[in-house]
Design a protein around this motif. Structure first.
Motif, PDB file in Angstrom:
ATOM      1  N   ALA A  44       0.932  -1.225  -0.002  1.00 61.97           N
ATOM      2  CA  ALA A  44      -0.232  -0.080  -0.197  1.00 61.97           C
ATOM      3  C   ALA A  44       0.828   1.374   0.004  1.00 61.97           C
ATOM      4  CB  ALA A  44      -0.904   0.027   1.331  1.00 61.97           C
ATOM      5  N   LEU A  56       0.931   3.767  -3.129  1.00 63.04           N
ATOM      6  CA  LEU A  56       0.690   5.151  -3.070  1.00 63.04           C
ATOM      7  C   LEU A  56       1.723   5.908  -3.203  1.00 63.04           C
ATOM      8  CD1 LEU A  56      -1.273   7.293  -1.530  1.00 63.04           C
ATOM      9  CD2 LEU A  56      -0.181   6.842   0.498  1.00 63.04           C
ATOM     10  N   LEU A  73      -3.427  12.728   2.469  1.00 62.31           N
ATOM     11  CA  LEU A  73      -3.656  11.510   1.746  1.00 62.31           C
ATOM     12  C   LEU A  73      -3.232  10.320   2.450  1.00 62.31           C
ATOM     13  CD1 LEU A  73      -5.410  10.767  -0.660  1.00 62.31           C
ATOM     14  CD2 LEU A  73      -3.421  10.905  -1.951  1.00 62.31           C
ATOM     15  N   ARG A 110      -5.403   9.293   5.360  1.00 57.25           N
ATOM     16  CA  ARG A 110      -6.702   8.690   4.853  1.00 57.25           C
ATOM     17  C   ARG A 110      -6.670   7.338   4.273  1.00 57.25           C
ATOM     18  NH1 ARG A 110     -10.643  12.906   2.055  1.00 57.25           N
ATOM     19  NH2 ARG A 110     -12.124  11.135   2.551  1.00 57.25           N
ATOM     20  N   ILE A 111      -5.651   7.187   3.676  1.00 56.14           N
ATOM     21  CA  ILE A 111      -5.427   5.760   3.087  1.00 56.14           C
ATOM     22  C   ILE A 111      -5.010   4.801   3.955  1.00 56.14           C
ATOM     23  CG2 ILE A 111      -3.941   4.389   1.300  1.00 56.14           C
ATOM     24  CD1 ILE A 111      -4.266   6.212  -0.615  1.00 56.14           C
ATOM     25  N   THR A 146      -7.856   3.478   5.797  1.00 63.89           N
ATOM     26  CA  THR A 146      -8.687   2.812   5.262  1.00 63.89           C
ATOM     27  C   THR A 146      -7.904   1.508   5.180  1.00 63.89           C
ATOM     28  OG1 THR A 146      -9.394   4.428   3.577  1.00 63.89           O
ATOM     29  CG2 THR A 146      -9.625   2.090   2.954  1.00 63.89           C
ATOM     30  N   LEU A 147      -6.495   1.311   5.231  1.00 64.24           N
ATOM     31  CA  LEU A 147      -5.882   0.119   5.405  1.00 64.24           C
ATOM     32  C   LEU A 147      -6.001  -0.559   6.845  1.00 64.24           C
ATOM     33  CD1 LEU A 147      -3.838  -1.784   3.796  1.00 64.24           C
ATOM     34  CD2 LEU A 147      -2.145  -0.544   5.148  1.00 64.24           C
ATOM     35  N   LEU A 148      -5.899   0.139   7.590  1.00 72.64           N
ATOM     36  CA  LEU A 148      -6.303  -0.067   9.161  1.00 72.64           C
ATOM     37  C   LEU A 148      -7.570  -0.897   9.544  1.00 72.64           C
ATOM     38  CD1 LEU A 148      -3.930   2.377  10.862  1.00 72.64           C
ATOM     39  CD2 LEU A 148      -3.537  -0.131  10.791  1.00 72.64           C
ATOM     40  N   GLU A 149      -8.462  -0.041   9.144  1.00 68.18           N
ATOM     41  CA  GLU A 149      -9.825  -0.372   9.549  1.00 68.18           C
ATOM     42  C   GLU A 149     -10.513  -1.256   8.245  1.00 68.18           C
ATOM     43  OE1 GLU A 149     -11.855   3.263  10.061  1.00 68.18           O
ATOM     44  OE2 GLU A 149     -10.478   4.205  11.587  1.00 68.18           O
ATOM     45  N   GLY A 150     -10.181  -1.223   7.392  1.00 65.49           N
ATOM     46  CA  GLY A 150     -10.845  -2.312   6.289  1.00 65.49           C
ATOM     47  C   GLY A 150     -11.749  -1.338   5.489  1.00 65.49           C
ATOM     48  N   SER A 160      -3.335   1.538  -4.976  1.00 68.31           N
ATOM     49  CA  SER A 160      -1.933   1.363  -4.397  1.00 68.31           C
ATOM     50  C   SER A 160      -1.583   0.092  -3.843  1.00 68.31           C
ATOM     51  CB  SER A 160      -2.099   2.442  -3.188  1.00 68.31           C
ATOM     52  OG  SER A 160      -2.269   3.660  -3.640  1.00 68.31           O
ATOM     53  N   GLY A 212      -9.287  -5.140   7.025  1.00 71.62           N
ATOM     54  CA  GLY A 212      -8.480  -4.354   7.775  1.00 71.62           C
ATOM     55  C   GLY A 212      -7.584  -5.118   8.726  1.00 71.62           C
TER      56      GLY A 212
END
Lengths: 221, 221
Positions: free
Chosen positions: A184, A188, A206, A209-210, A213-217, B183, B217
């Motif tokens: 990721a 990115l 950015l 935020r990304i 998204t990766l942590l929380e799914g 990404s 996540g």
DNA sequence: CCATAATATGGTCACTGTCAACTTAACGCG
DNA sequence: CGCGTTAAGTTGACAGTGACCATATTATGG
């Protein structure tokens, strides 16, 4: 043999090879391209057009050394970024931000690192002659692994503390988690280079935020 | 002016430019490198060493056209992969698998696509002369956007159906979600190229596991 | 002090990218 | 029909390049 192989100690110049790498790095940074000639690198270092061949068999090898230096610098910046943060989550965010920022600051160097430097020689093309040059990208590869290790350490710490939903004892889960983060952040960075070259504020937001998204799914929880 | 600018209509050769792109693409695929000479491309196309200059001002422009063709092929493979799947989640997995597979099959082409083809000319380096060559990577950029659109459509569908935890009406959230997916897949492809060039089974399983991490996540839920 | 290997130099060669000028072929038009 | 115009391809040329060779120079080990 000099005995100390890790410490390159050129005789005449002082430290050519380092000077060549520095000159090539400067050229990559200035021209944002590595299509410069090896002779120009030699010119910048103040040596004859053939001196570099005493340290690098081919031009690609010099570029590989530049890429390795870039990986080392990237690793240092990542380590510096996570030095003063506590939680693995904050470390991940800081590390990603530092990574992306380094890539955006010098896109050509970043592209060089993941470009021909890591490319292994095509195995099926060469009909019979198996040249032992397979070790050419080894230097860049090793340096890249060093940078990757920083991310893996963060993942491991997070797993140990239970803030990541993976088992700290499962090598497989750890590897997948590290790889997904590495992917990721790497992806990115390349996309950030292409889209938002300049606005540094936008990069930080950015990244945040990304990474969130990766942590929380992506799916609802 | 021929009147129809989009339809290149060479007089002498039949369709040089396409032949040149094909020859260059074949060379990239065979040698896994784009350090071949423009003259060799011309040789393969059966024309003189200067004929390419009637279609591409520089060698980089030919490489950019090759990269654009690669993006178009990638887009087609992604579309074919998601043609027969229903749920957005399955589409995302199939799309990612096709993407990674395409990259692993032709690493040099993939590196070319995200390498110098997308690199914009450095703005601060050129002191005064602002050459109007800024449109050089435009072709590759547009083709890349076409491939990216496939992913964005999947994200949008998933948001509309409520299977993704994002608002289908928030342009910002959609863009971030698409970017994070793009990404991850892009980074995974580059890493897959470096690590597991060969074992195709491993690619599929790795893609599945990483995409699952992305969907669900990293933090415990 | 010398022998040796490492290091730098100048020379050379095939080849490259690009420019300029020339030739060929297709079209438009009176 | 001839004529000019323009795109497409060709030949010739030039500076510069990567890679090799033989040679000169210097530091290091003995």
């Amino acid at each position: 043999m000099t005995g100390a192989e890790s410490i390159e100690r050129p005789y005449h110049h002082g430290d050519l090879r380092r000077a060549l790498i520095d000159a090539a790095l400067a050229l990559v940074t200035e021209e944002q391209d590595w299509s410069f000639s090896l002779r120009e690198v030699a010119r910048r270092a103040g040596v004859s057009h053939n001196a570099p061949y005493n340290h690098f068999p081919e031009k690609r090898d010099l570029l590989g050394a530049v890429a390795a230096a870039g990986f080392d610098a990237l690793r240092d910046r990542m380590r510096a970024a996570i030095a003063r943060v506590g939680s693995p989550r904050a470390a991940l965010l800081a590390c990603a931000a530092a990574y992306v920022k380094a890539g955006v600051e010098n896109p050509a160097l970043y592209r060089l690192m993941f470009g021909p430097a890591l490319a292994a020689p095509a195995p099926a093309v060469r009909p019979s002659a198996a040249k032992p040059d397979s070790g050419r990208p080894a230097e860049a590869r090793a340096a890249g692994a060093g940078a990757k290790a920083v991310l893996e350490e963060i993942i491991l710490r997070g797993a140990e503390r239970g803030v990541f939903a993976i088992s700290a004892t499962s090598k497989s889960e750890l590897a997948v988690a590290a790889l997904s983060n590495w992917s990721a952040v790497h992806g990115l960075t390349m996309l950030a280079i292409d889209s938002l070259t300049g606005s540094e504020l936008a990069v930080d937001t950015l990244v945040n935020r990304i990474m969130r998204t990766l942590l929380e799914g992506l799916e609802p929880r």
